[in-house]
Design an enzyme around this catalytic site. Structure first.
Site, mmCIF file in Angstrom:
data_model
loop_
_atom_site.group_PDB
_atom_site.id
_atom_site.type_symbol
_atom_site.label_atom_id
_atom_site.label_comp_id
_atom_site.label_asym_id
_atom_site.label_seq_id
_atom_site.Cartn_x
_atom_site.Cartn_y
_atom_site.Cartn_z
ATOM 1 N N ASN A 82 33.151 64.944 -13.722
ATOM 2 C CA ASN A 82 32.582 64.992 -12.366
ATOM 3 C C ASN A 82 33.298 63.943 -11.536
ATOM 4 O O ASN A 82 33.303 62.760 -11.904
ATOM 5 C CB ASN A 82 31.089 64.668 -12.368
ATOM 6 C CG ASN A 82 30.208 65.832 -12.751
ATOM 7 O OD1 ASN A 82 29.218 65.635 -13.433
ATOM 8 N ND2 ASN A 82 30.528 67.031 -12.323
ATOM 9 N N CYS A 136 21.991 62.111 -9.822
ATOM 10 C CA CYS A 136 23.200 62.621 -10.477
ATOM 11 C C CYS A 136 23.548 61.644 -11.584
ATOM 12 O O CYS A 136 23.849 60.478 -11.325
ATOM 13 C CB CYS A 136 24.349 62.754 -9.486
ATOM 14 S SG CYS A 136 25.885 63.361 -10.241
ATOM 15 N N GLY A 137 23.495 62.117 -12.825
ATOM 16 C CA GLY A 137 23.704 61.227 -13.957
ATOM 17 C C GLY A 137 25.094 60.638 -14.016
ATOM 18 O O GLY A 137 25.269 59.431 -14.214
ATOM 19 N N ASN A 138 26.123 61.474 -13.863
ATOM 20 C CA ASN A 138 27.489 60.960 -13.953
ATOM 21 C C ASN A 138 27.844 60.073 -12.761
ATOM 22 O O ASN A 138 28.565 59.083 -12.911
ATOM 23 C CB ASN A 138 28.476 62.116 -14.089
ATOM 24 C CG ASN A 138 28.522 62.656 -15.498
ATOM 25 O OD1 ASN A 138 28.492 61.904 -16.470
ATOM 26 N ND2 ASN A 138 28.573 63.969 -15.638
ATOM 27 N N ASN A 177 20.177 73.865 -10.957
ATOM 28 C CA ASN A 177 21.432 73.745 -11.688
ATOM 29 C C ASN A 177 21.301 74.598 -12.944
ATOM 30 O O ASN A 177 20.253 74.587 -13.605
ATOM 31 C CB ASN A 177 21.678 72.285 -12.072
ATOM 32 C CG ASN A 177 21.841 71.395 -10.859
ATOM 33 O OD1 ASN A 177 22.887 71.356 -10.240
ATOM 34 N ND2 ASN A 177 20.777 70.673 -10.509
ATOM 35 N N GLU A 217 26.649 73.923 -10.767
ATOM 36 C CA GLU A 217 25.914 72.868 -10.078
ATOM 37 C C GLU A 217 25.486 73.263 -8.674
ATOM 38 O O GLU A 217 26.317 73.678 -7.847
ATOM 39 C CB GLU A 217 26.756 71.591 -9.999
ATOM 40 C CG GLU A 217 26.728 70.772 -11.275
ATOM 41 C CD GLU A 217 27.036 69.316 -11.034
ATOM 42 O OE1 GLU A 217 26.359 68.680 -10.192
ATOM 43 O OE2 GLU A 217 27.962 68.811 -11.691
ATOM 44 N N ARG A 218 24.214 73.129 -8.444
ATOM 45 C CA ARG A 218 23.651 73.274 -7.108
ATOM 46 C C ARG A 218 24.249 72.188 -6.213
ATOM 47 O O ARG A 218 24.349 71.037 -6.587
ATOM 48 C CB ARG A 218 22.124 73.097 -7.183
ATOM 49 C CG ARG A 218 21.388 73.253 -5.886
ATOM 50 C CD ARG A 218 19.946 72.795 -6.012
ATOM 51 N NE ARG A 218 19.839 71.340 -6.124
ATOM 52 C CZ ARG A 218 18.742 70.637 -5.856
ATOM 53 N NH1 ARG A 218 17.637 71.250 -5.486
ATOM 54 N NH2 ARG A 218 18.728 69.326 -6.002
ATOM 55 N N CYS A 274 27.980 67.493 -16.222
ATOM 56 C CA CYS A 274 26.742 67.278 -15.479
ATOM 57 C C CYS A 274 25.833 66.394 -16.328
ATOM 58 O O CYS A 274 25.333 66.844 -17.368
ATOM 59 C CB CYS A 274 26.055 68.607 -15.156
ATOM 60 S SG CYS A 274 24.516 68.405 -14.213
ATOM 61 N N GLY A 275 25.634 65.157 -15.898
ATOM 62 C CA GLY A 275 24.845 64.214 -16.675
ATOM 63 C C GLY A 275 23.381 64.590 -16.769
ATOM 64 O O GLY A 275 22.777 64.561 -17.850
#
Length: 286
Positions: free
Chosen positions: A15, A81-83, A191, A209-210, A219-220
């Site tokens: 990402n 957003c995790g990443n 997502n 991903e939305r 996607c984290g």
């Protein structure tokens, strides 16, 4: 916006994000959406999945080092957003905004982060997930699929299959993902994560991903969603290793309590790509 803007590009397991230190208010709140749409255009500007603004912490939040705003490539705000969060930890450490271990504020709540000063490794402690909701029957492109919805700051739906790589080619995957993302069952959109087991005990995940509105390389929050759903279904136990489309492996650990993931921790990597200056011509609004 007529003035150049300094930025840093980072990648979180595939990402990619444009980071801007916005503590002095370089980007006004009402300019952020247009900036994201302009900057995230591939081949016309920098190109990215989204942008991150590092803003000052609210005066009453002495427990956090900064406030974090994530804007998707389509200009919509992302709650989590995790990443991007893992990239934030390394960016804040390098820019002396925060120490290696710190907390920052997102729309979904505070995130605790640990950035290894000597490597690309990062981990974050996240807010609890929502409960794994009742499965949803989905019919798209002549396929009948079962989706397992769960909220991980942002809405996700997890679909199990025998082979995520063989599930669909890239174009078909985007068509299926787009249809599910806009399915009436998901009022806020979703997502879409398609997952399958690997022989080594890890899981393979592909994500539509939305907000980016296409398949991304990682996607984290999807890794957390996938891991919690698998644990709920009795197919995996924490910690869960997930291989994303970049080939990187992320790990989610958590306790499963009444359909929810609690004490959630996500481990992955964040990589500095380059520093640059956005010329006004590259940030003209679309």
């Amino acid at each position: 916006m007529a003035n150049p803007i300094h930025f840093t590009k980072l990648s979180g397991s595939g990402n990619d994000f444009v980071f801007i230190d916005n503590r002095t208010g370089i980007v006004a709140p009402d300019q952020a959406s247009g900036l994201a749409k302009a900057v995230c255009r591939h081949r016309l500007s920098v190109g990215a999945d989204g942008i991150v603004l590092i803003n000052p912490a609210p005066p009453d939040r002495t427990d956090v080092a900064y406030a974090w705003r994530y804007i998707n490539a389509d200009g919509s705000d992302g709650e989590m957003c995790g990443n991007a969060s893992m990239c934030s930890a390394r960016f804040a450490l390098r820019e002396a905004i925060a120490p290696a271990h710190h907390r920052f504020l997102t729309v979904s709540g505070p995130i605790e982060a640990w950035a290894d000063p000597d490597s690309q490794a990062v981990s974050i402690a996240m807010v609890d997930t929502g409960p794994v909701d009742a499965p949803v029957s989905l019919h798209v492109e002549g396929r009948s699929l079962i989706g397992h919805p769960v909220l991980v700051g942002v809405p996700h739906v997890v679909i199990l299959t025998d082979d995520a790589d063989a599930f669909a080619d890239a174009a078909t995957f985007d068509t299926i993902g787009r249809a599910i993302r806009h399915d009436p069952a998901f009022t806020a959109g979703a997502n879409v994560n398609v997952i399958s087991p690997r022989a080594d005990g890890a899981w393979r995940m592909r994500t539509y991903e939305r907000g980016v509105e296409r398949e991304t390389l990682a996607c984290g929050t999807g890794v957390v969603a996938t891991s919690v759903v698998l644990a709920f279904l009795g197919k995996a136990k924490s910690p869960v290793r997930v291989v994303v489309s970049s080939g990187k492996t992320l790990r989610a650990s958590f306790d499963l309590v009444e359909k929810r993931g609690v004490n959630v921790r996500l481990e992955g990597s964040a990589t500095f790509v380059y520093d640059g200056v956005l010329d006004p011509e590259a940030i003209a609004e679309v």
